[in-house]
Design an enzyme around this catalytic site. Sequence first.
Site, mmCIF file in Angstrom:
data_model
loop_
_atom_site.group_PDB
_atom_site.id
_atom_site.type_symbol
_atom_site.label_atom_id
_atom_site.label_comp_id
_atom_site.label_asym_id
_atom_site.label_seq_id
_atom_site.Cartn_x
_atom_site.Cartn_y
_atom_site.Cartn_z
ATOM 1 N N GLU A 198 76.313 36.722 34.046
ATOM 2 C CA GLU A 198 76.472 37.703 32.972
ATOM 3 C C GLU A 198 77.828 37.548 32.263
ATOM 4 O O GLU A 198 77.925 37.746 31.066
ATOM 5 C CB GLU A 198 76.296 39.125 33.505
ATOM 6 C CG GLU A 198 74.862 39.443 33.927
ATOM 7 C CD GLU A 198 73.844 39.375 32.788
ATOM 8 O OE1 GLU A 198 74.239 39.359 31.612
ATOM 9 O OE2 GLU A 198 72.644 39.310 33.098
ATOM 10 N N TYR B 273 78.934 46.802 29.939
ATOM 11 C CA TYR B 273 77.813 45.861 29.825
ATOM 12 C C TYR B 273 77.534 45.182 31.172
ATOM 13 O O TYR B 273 76.397 45.162 31.658
ATOM 14 C CB TYR B 273 78.091 44.792 28.744
ATOM 15 C CG TYR B 273 77.104 43.662 28.876
ATOM 16 C CD1 TYR B 273 75.825 43.789 28.365
ATOM 17 C CD2 TYR B 273 77.419 42.517 29.605
ATOM 18 C CE1 TYR B 273 74.875 42.800 28.555
ATOM 19 C CE2 TYR B 273 76.489 41.522 29.807
ATOM 20 C CZ TYR B 273 75.227 41.664 29.281
ATOM 21 O OH TYR B 273 74.285 40.684 29.498
ATOM 22 N N ASP C 120 73.911 44.602 24.522
ATOM 23 C CA ASP C 120 74.682 43.443 24.068
ATOM 24 C C ASP C 120 74.233 43.105 22.638
ATOM 25 O O ASP C 120 73.482 43.870 22.021
ATOM 26 C CB ASP C 120 74.502 42.252 25.028
ATOM 27 C CG ASP C 120 73.120 41.617 24.928
ATOM 28 O OD1 ASP C 120 72.217 42.219 24.291
ATOM 29 O OD2 ASP C 120 72.932 40.514 25.468
HETATM 30 N N1 ADE Z 1 71.814 37.523 28.046
HETATM 31 C C1 ADE Z 1 72.757 37.928 28.897
HETATM 32 N N2 ADE Z 1 72.245 38.226 30.084
HETATM 33 C C2 ADE Z 1 70.928 37.999 29.992
HETATM 34 C C3 ADE Z 1 69.848 38.130 30.892
HETATM 35 N N3 ADE Z 1 70.062 38.539 32.135
HETATM 36 N N4 ADE Z 1 68.629 37.826 30.427
HETATM 37 C C4 ADE Z 1 68.459 37.419 29.153
HETATM 38 N N5 ADE Z 1 69.430 37.247 28.291
HETATM 39 C C5 ADE Z 1 70.654 37.542 28.689
#
Ligand code: ADE
Length: 379
Positions: free
Chosen positions: A54, A137, A155
């Site tokens: 993440e 986030y 996000d």
């Molecule tokens: N962008 C950031 N984290 C994500 C996730 N877990 N699944 C899809 N897109 C993402």
Amino acid sequence: MIDLSTGVLQATDAFPSEFPIAAFQKNLITWFSKEKRDLPWRNNVPPYQVWISEIMLQQTRVDQVIPYYERFLDHFPTVALLAQANLDDVLRIWEGLGYYSRARNLHRGAADVMNLHNGEIPDSYAQLLTISGIGPYTAAAISSIVFGEAQAVVDGNVIRVLTRLFGFADVVSTSASKKWLSVAANTLLDPNAPGPFNEAMMELGALVCTPRKPKCGTCPVAKYCRAQKTETQLQFPVKKPKKKTPHLNIAVGVIQDDRGHILIQKRPVTAMLGGLWEFPGGKQEREEPIEVTCWREIVEETGLQVNVGAKIASIDHAYSHFKITLHAFYCDPGEPIKIESSLETKWVAREELVDYAFPRANRRLLEIMSGDSDGTRMD
Ligand code: ADE
């Protein structure tokens, strides 16, 4: 059913009470279970791995993240090993991914997990927020995906989906808009499947509800979307007009001593690109010839009275808020070779420069010097 014919929503409006939340959740999650990408941080992965993914995925595309994610976990397979690692090694593995404060914060965050939480990554949103580098986030992503806590993520992808869905017409960066979007995301969230719901929203934004050519024909929730109904998809999200990005000319010296060793300095940890190494140099002042910038900055940063020699290359690079052209010169160190600097400074053999983390433009310069690259403007 939401009245798709009535204009747009603003941050002062309530969440539309007629919106069919349950049907939206069902369509979205069914789509996700069929269409989701098979990514290395999916399917019951431990919290440490989800945390790394993440953080890397903020500001970076999935295809760019995957090799870095794998390499990072090869080098730092556990939170304990990351906490013990040297920041230089963490930055070297991160080199090329950009936004280096993410790597510094991950390293500090790993120490927090060891010191404040007995080496266990906390299992709640509130406790995750106590860790350096974990903001709302990341805490929402980890707590929902790994621990099933009902916390919605917001996000860039989710913002695009939500603003189109509701025709949200305010500039998204204001605090009132952020609040509205967070309430909307939490209202839509499926409390029985918060992880899949959150990932589905992000996946929809990444694969279907894309910035320039949304694929509304394959969208599982198109029938609830105001923007697609009114064909105004590209008007959302509403952003503040961008200021023109400033451009800086930077001069650096590749200073070699008579053993062929090259002088590098470490940027202060608190600065932009903090903890990375670079060739001494700095910003051109108004009207200053670039060779003079090179000489002046090196005198200021190292105390060496260098002689500025041949130009090596000019390299253009864009950061998020400004652009640079890095003008690089060979220099000889002059006399006496005595460094006076507040920065950590090293003479390093050319072949050992690969062991140090450099900002992108400096790394490109090294590639040019070793003849591996010509992808630049050379003059
Ligand atoms: N962008 C950031 N984290 C994500 C996730 N877990 N699944 C899809 N897109 C993402």
